[in-house]
Design an enzyme around this catalytic site. Structure first.
Site, PDB file in Angstrom:
ATOM      1  N   THR A  74       0.812  -1.216   0.000  1.00 56.64           N
ATOM      2  CA  THR A  74       0.000   0.000   0.000  1.00 56.64           C
ATOM      3  C   THR A  74       0.842   1.262   0.000  1.00 56.64           C
ATOM      4  O   THR A  74       0.323   2.356  -0.116  1.00 56.64           O
ATOM      5  CB  THR A  74      -0.871   0.085   1.273  1.00 56.64           C
ATOM      6  OG1 THR A  74       0.006   0.153   2.397  1.00 56.64           O
ATOM      7  CG2 THR A  74      -1.801  -1.080   1.396  1.00 56.64           C
ATOM      8  N   SER A  81       7.156 -11.903  15.645  1.00 52.77           N
ATOM      9  CA  SER A  81       8.105 -11.852  14.540  1.00 52.77           C
ATOM     10  C   SER A  81       7.571 -12.623  13.322  1.00 52.77           C
ATOM     11  O   SER A  81       7.725 -12.187  12.179  1.00 52.77           O
ATOM     12  CB  SER A  81       9.449 -12.426  14.993  1.00 52.77           C
ATOM     13  OG  SER A  81      10.279 -12.669  13.892  1.00 52.77           O
ATOM     14  N   ARG A 124      14.086  -7.982   2.494  1.00 56.15           N
ATOM     15  CA  ARG A 124      13.554  -8.337   3.806  1.00 56.15           C
ATOM     16  C   ARG A 124      14.020  -9.696   4.315  1.00 56.15           C
ATOM     17  O   ARG A 124      13.992  -9.963   5.508  1.00 56.15           O
ATOM     18  CB  ARG A 124      12.026  -8.336   3.762  1.00 56.15           C
ATOM     19  CG  ARG A 124      11.450  -6.955   3.470  1.00 56.15           C
ATOM     20  CD  ARG A 124       9.944  -7.046   3.419  1.00 56.15           C
ATOM     21  NE  ARG A 124       9.306  -5.814   2.982  1.00 56.15           N
ATOM     22  CZ  ARG A 124       9.071  -4.777   3.772  1.00 56.15           C
ATOM     23  NH1 ARG A 124       9.439  -4.825   5.029  1.00 56.15           N
ATOM     24  NH2 ARG A 124       8.464  -3.709   3.311  1.00 56.15           N
ATOM     25  N   CYS A 175      -3.057   3.378   8.025  1.00 54.83           N
ATOM     26  CA  CYS A 175      -3.570   3.100   6.682  1.00 54.83           C
ATOM     27  C   CYS A 175      -4.698   2.095   6.869  1.00 54.83           C
ATOM     28  O   CYS A 175      -4.513   1.058   7.507  1.00 54.83           O
ATOM     29  CB  CYS A 175      -2.436   2.539   5.825  1.00 54.83           C
ATOM     30  SG  CYS A 175      -2.829   1.223   4.683  1.00 54.83           S
ATOM     31  N   CYS A 230      -4.193  -1.523   5.818  1.00 53.46           N
ATOM     32  CA  CYS A 230      -3.202  -2.195   6.668  1.00 53.46           C
ATOM     33  C   CYS A 230      -3.807  -2.471   8.042  1.00 53.46           C
ATOM     34  O   CYS A 230      -3.549  -3.496   8.660  1.00 53.46           O
ATOM     35  CB  CYS A 230      -1.960  -1.332   6.839  1.00 53.46           C
ATOM     36  SG  CYS A 230      -1.426  -0.479   5.363  1.00 53.46           S
TER      37      CYS A 230
END
Ligand SMILES: *[C@@H]1O[C@H](CO)[C@@H](O)[C@H](O)[C@H]1NC(C)=O
Ligand SMILES: *[C@@H]1O[C@H](CO)[C@@H](O)[C@H](O)[C@H]1NC(C)=O
Ligand SMILES: *[C@@H]1O[C@H](CO)[C@@H](O)[C@H](O)[C@H]1NC(C)=O
Length: 467
Positions: free
Chosen positions: A185, A248, A283, A390, A393
């Site tokens: 997004t 995580s 990532r 957002c 999100c």
């Protein structure tokens, strides 16, 4: 727990995964600990089980009316800090972010209404884009709206043990999840960072004495004894370590989705979404992330196993004829339920399980207070989701935390579930529609992540062959 007890383990060792990513592996180099010892798992079996068995069925299930509409309150104010508005993208100077009504064609062309006011119109563009991509499409057909009224009437008539207060708020709305897929997004920068940071920093049982940055990669200043992040983690009791791993894993899963459904370059306006291997590598690549990536993925598998375990545990709750998945269409409801039960059967047939019995197994009083602490921390994290700037999100953040919360509730209610009466409403253990929808969709997200990992492995493999 002694160091020796935490030695080399058989289990979720991501050896296969690492091999596939072309990485050096040291077989016993992973500090997998505790509970996972009780689960004979390897990544390959999980992948095969998920990708070919569970994933396709879950996809089908998630398209069912019962599961595609999620009831959520996206308007709850952030309880922890002042809302920084919808536009939270990095370097967006405009406050509040302009409701842009400029057609996309103009916006992406040379002309930019704001470029004279701001030296750099790109920021505004990025901001507009983030707003647009992050918006929730709340379109619902009239037919659905009518159905929801009937659903509410039906649900209210059920004997619920407890009600999530959120459901009573007038701001609660139904969102069609199929219309609002979780994907990139543009929501990033300080606002997003703050959310994750406060989850890790303030809600992961971090002892005050340890300076531990959100990013375990940050230069390790260490705690009082100069301990590193992982030494610190190792020193935690099992439960707290598990908590950290779950968070995580969730973080990894969300990042995987954003990498897999990325807004591909040059297609803005046409909205073309697909996997972005560079984003994935940024990532998760072991070199680029200095070893963090594989750890994150390992936590993703861990989270997957936990939710899988919860599904297998809750099966008997749903097997009772008194539980239906009501939408008013008897034929469809029956099919939906059969599909759900089939999935439960699959989860029960999977031999590799996380053994939650070792959690909270210490002395009774201690275990009880730890469990309560666990619950409160988790509840707090779901409230932090109200601070996500957002909407889309926030929607998926809430859904996935509620799903995980429901999974934990199930794992800690084993006795209550086993003693449920066959044909009368249960007082002890109950799941609301919202919890059921969150549970299944959240697991669907994890299942998708495992599937997407495979896609990336193939993509990266192709790239390396070409290069
Ligand atoms: C929302 O979804 C509907 C149905 O697909 C579509 O017609 C509409 O254009 C969408 N609205 C926005 C703002 O994207
Ligand atoms: C839906 O309902 C609204 C108001 O009740 C009405 O104005 C609209 O025409 C309806 N739309 C359709 C597609 O039936
Ligand atoms: C809840 O989270 C907020 C924001 O991170 C934090 O300030 C607070 O200490 C947390 N409360 C508990 C009980 O963990």
């Amino acid at each position: 727990m002694s160091k020796a007890a935490r030695g080399c383990v058989r289990i979720v060792t991501p050896v296969l995964l690492l091999l596939a990513l072309n990485l050096p592996t040291t077989r016993c180099g992973y500090q997998l600990t505790g509970v996972l010892d009780d689960c004979f798992c390897d990544v390959e079996s999980i992948e095969a089980f998920n990708n070919y068995k569970i994933f396709p069925k879950l996809q089908k299930l998630q398209e069912r009316d019962y599961f595609r509409y999620y009831k959520v309150n996206l308007k709850r104010p952030c309880p922890f800090w002042a809302d920084d508005g919808q536009c939270s993208i990095k370097d967006c100077h405009v406050e509040p972010c302009p409701e842009s009504k400029i057609p996309v064609g103009i916006k992406s062309g040379n002309y930019n209404k704001y470029s004279s006011e701001l030296n750099d119109g790109e920021h505004v563009e990025a901001c507009d884009q983030a707003n647009e991509l992050g918006a929730v499409n709340s379109t619902l057909s009239n037919q659905s709206k009518e159905a929801f009224i009937a659903w509410a009437r039906y649900d209210d008539a059920q004997d619920h043990f407890c009600e999530l207060d959120d459901e009573l708020s007038p701001d609660v709305q139904y969102v069609d999840l199929l219309l609002n897929p979780e994907r990139y997004t543009g929501y990033k920068g300080p606002s997003a960072w703050r959310v994750w940071n406060s989850i890790y920093e303030e809600n992961c049982f971090k002892p005050r004495s340890v300076y531990r940055p959100l990013n375990p990669l940050a230069p390790s200043i260490g705690g009082e004894n100069g301990e590193s992040f992982y030494e610190w983690l190792e020193g935690l009791c099992l439960e707290k370590r598990v908590f950290y791993r779950l968070i995580s894993g969730l973080h990894a899963s969300i990042n995987l989705h954003l990498s897999a459904k990325y807004l591909l370059e040059g297609t803005w306006g046409e909205s073309n979404w697909g996997p972005n291997p560079l984003e994935f590598k940024r990532r998760f690549d072991p070199v680029e992330t200095k070893g963090e990536g594989p750890r994150r993925l390992k936590n993703l598998y861990f989270l997957y196993l936990i939710e899988l375990r919860a599904l297998s545990k809750v099966a008997s709750y749903f097997e009772r004829s008194i539980v239906d998945l009501y939408t008013g269409n008897m034929e469809e409801d029956r099919e939906t339920k059969n599909l759900l039960l089939e999935i439960f059967k699959d989860t029960q047939s999977f031999p590799m399980h996380f053994d939650e019995k070792s959690m909270f197994a210490g002395n009774k009083k201690e275990a009880k207070s730890l469990k309560e602490e666990f619950r409160l921390h988790f509840k707090n994290i779901s409230r932090i989701m109200d601070c996500v700037g957002c909407d889309k999100c926030r929607l998926w953040g809430k859904l996935q935390t509620q799903g995980l919360g429901t999974a934990l509730k199930i794992l800690f209610s084993e006795k209550e579930i086993q003693s449920l009466p066959e044909n009368s409403p249960s007082k002890g253990f109950q799941l609301t529609r919202q919890e059921i929808v969150a549970l299944i969709n959240a697991f669907g997200r994890l299942s998708t992540s495992i599937k997407e990992l495979q896609t990336f492995k193939v993509l990266l493999h192709e790239n390396s062959n070409i290069g």
